[in-house]
Motif scaffolding. Structure first.
Motif: not given
Length: 248
Positions: A55, A66, A24, A59, A64, A22
């Motif tokens: 988040r 950060e 980021l 998902k 993802d 995935d």
């Protein structure tokens, strides 16, 4: 020869794993927008409703995240210069902002709240009720833009954070302040700001949607984000996040 085939097989497996990983995305958020985004002093991480939402969207949308801390006024510049990939904060969608960045489907909707000193008993209803006064709002928000546009106030002061705005109202340096209603309600409910209050009679005029925000032209990220938002709305995850942060 066998060793070469083995090495080639391992290399191909590595590339396959890399290809399906995935992506980021760096998500910009502020430390002063509780309950949407804020710095948890115990964990020293940014938390809040929009962090949980980002988040969950990641998902469900196949990426993802950060989380990166920045000031509210720096969010859009950080996005347009590719320092971050997504904004997840209490940022309302407006036509001027839509000229610079792209907004996702709505995550949450609300308007502005009005705060004054605790001993101010005036039942303010409209912004015009404070004409001729010194008022304030957070820099970079649609609320300070609206106050300046109206041109009816003695002075409009900009603040880096809502706590700074509350402090000056409590000290009498500013007559009133305008900010995100859910943030004001949440912070005042904690009982740490007894010298200011939220005006219950006030009727907000700047209503809008809180969304995730991406760069103009980044259709891939926008599609992933909207897919994730649709998924967490459909399975009830978003509603649970909103309930967790007492926003409904």
């Amino acid at each position: 020869m066998k060793n070469r085939f083995r090495a080639l097989a391992l290399f191909c497996a590595f590339l396959a794993n890399f290809a399906i990983a995935d992506p980021l995305y760096k998500v910009g958020a502020t430390a002063t927008g509780i309950p949407f985004t804020f710095l948890d002093v115990k964990s020293q991480t940014i938390e809040g409703m929009m962090i949980d939402a980002a988040r969950a969207v990641g998902k469900a949308g196949g990426f993802d995240v950060e989380i990166q801390q920045t000031t509210f006024a720096s969010l859009i510049p950080s996005l347009t210069t590719s320092k971050i990939d997504i904004i997840s904060a209490a940022m309302l969608r407006t036509p001027p902002r839509e000229k610079v960045v792209q907004f996702s489907d709505p995550v949450f909707s609300y308007g502005e709240g009005l705060i004054v000193k605790a001993d101010d008993s005036t039942a303010y209803v409209h912004m015009e009720d404070l004409a001729g006064e010194v008022v304030g709002a957070q820099v970079g928000t649609v609320f300070i833009d609206e106050l300046n546009k109206r041109g009816i106030f003695k002075e409009v002061r900009g603040y880096d954070s809502i706590p700074d705005l509350m402090r000056d109202i409590a000290l009498g340096r500013v007559k009133a302040g305008f900010a995100d209603h859910p943030i004001l309600a949440y912070q005042l409910a904690q009982g740490k700001q007894s010298k200011v209050k939220l005006v219950k009679s006030y009727e907000p005029v700047v209503m809008g949607d809180v969304c995730l925000v991406v760069r103009k032209g980044d259709t891939q990220t926008l599609d992933q984000v909207n897919r994730g938002i649709a998924a967490i709305k459909a399975d009830g995850s978003l509603e649970q996040i909103i309930k967790k942060w007492k926003l409904n």
